[in-house]
Write a protein that holds these residues in place. Structure first.
Motif, PDB file in Angstrom:
ATOM      1  N   HIS A 106       0.835  -1.205   0.000  1.00 46.62           N
ATOM      2  CA  HIS A 106       0.000   0.000   0.000  1.00 46.62           C
ATOM      3  C   HIS A 106       0.868   1.253   0.000  1.00 46.62           C
ATOM      4  N   HIS A 107       1.932   1.254   0.776  1.00 47.19           N
ATOM      5  CA  HIS A 107       2.792   2.436   0.825  1.00 47.19           C
ATOM      6  C   HIS A 107       3.459   2.684  -0.523  1.00 47.19           C
ATOM      7  N   LEU A 113       0.179   6.658  -6.609  1.00 48.26           N
ATOM      8  CA  LEU A 113      -1.044   7.458  -6.577  1.00 48.26           C
ATOM      9  C   LEU A 113      -0.701   8.936  -6.462  1.00 48.26           C
ATOM     10  N   GLY A 114       0.235   9.247  -5.579  1.00 44.39           N
ATOM     11  CA  GLY A 114       0.674  10.635  -5.423  1.00 44.39           C
ATOM     12  C   GLY A 114       1.284  11.195  -6.700  1.00 44.39           C
ATOM     13  N   GLU A 115       2.082  10.376  -7.390  1.00 42.39           N
ATOM     14  CA  GLU A 115       2.670  10.810  -8.660  1.00 42.39           C
ATOM     15  C   GLU A 115       1.583  11.097  -9.692  1.00 42.39           C
ATOM     16  N   ALA A 119       0.946  14.750 -11.300  1.00 42.84           N
ATOM     17  CA  ALA A 119       1.042  14.952 -12.747  1.00 42.84           C
ATOM     18  C   ALA A 119      -0.254  15.530 -13.303  1.00 42.84           C
ATOM     19  N   SER A 120      -1.379  15.069 -12.791  1.00 43.06           N
ATOM     20  CA  SER A 120      -2.677  15.577 -13.239  1.00 43.06           C
ATOM     21  C   SER A 120      -2.826  17.060 -12.885  1.00 43.06           C
ATOM     22  N   TYR A 132      -0.686   5.127 -13.709  1.00 45.31           N
ATOM     23  CA  TYR A 132      -0.723   4.741 -12.291  1.00 45.31           C
ATOM     24  C   TYR A 132      -0.545   3.238 -12.154  1.00 45.31           C
ATOM     25  N   VAL A 133      -1.320   2.475 -12.909  1.00 42.32           N
ATOM     26  CA  VAL A 133      -1.229   1.016 -12.849  1.00 42.32           C
ATOM     27  C   VAL A 133       0.163   0.558 -13.286  1.00 42.32           C
TER      28      VAL A 133
END
Length: 141
Positions: A106-107, A113-115, A119-120, A132-133
């Motif tokens: 998860h970490h 997820l943060g990246e 970027a968005s 992301y995936v």
């Protein structure tokens, strides 16, 4: 669509913690939250005091991690994996979990997820679920 305020989020986690410590009946989402709260004993003191939790500032300048953001990301990832959205996240997360264990996986996923969110925001485009995936897949290999 429900858009909770930061106070709502803090109340939810503090209430989930209270119920967890009192062995009270938990709603399904509270049970998931309690599982992640259990994994983070360093947050228990914060979660035990709702009023202080609501009043506290977790700005970047303060230099302290925001336990509510961290726990929220755990919940978001758990939800994404459970419904496989974005497509492929479930398999990528499972591969990473086999390699690192659920908590560390998860970490690592949080980093991806943060990246994606950064970027968005930077580009002004919608979040790129495929990127992301792919980020999670790379960490799993």
């Amino acid at each position: 669509m429900f858009t909770p305020s930061s106070h709502d989020v803090r109340r939810f986690f503090c209430e989930s913690y209270r119920k967890f410590t009192e062995n009270a009946v938990l709603q399904p989402m509270e049970a998931i939250a309690a599982d992640w709260i259990r994994e983070h004993p360093e947050y228990h003191e914060v979660l035990a005091d709702l009023e202080a939790a609501i009043a506290r500032d977790y700005s970047v300048e303060g230099g302290q991690a925001n336990p509510f953001l961290h726990l929220s990301m755990h919940l978001s990832i758990a939800e994404q994996v459970s419904i496989d959205d974005p497509p492929g996240i479930r398999a990528a997360a499972q591969d990473l979990t086999r390699r690192l264990g659920a908590h560390e996986a998860h970490h690592q996923i949080m980093e991806c997820l943060g990246e994606m969110i950064w970027a968005s925001q930077r580009s002004g485009r919608p979040p790129d679920g495929a990127a992301y995936v792919e980020c999670v897949r790379k960490r799993a290999s």
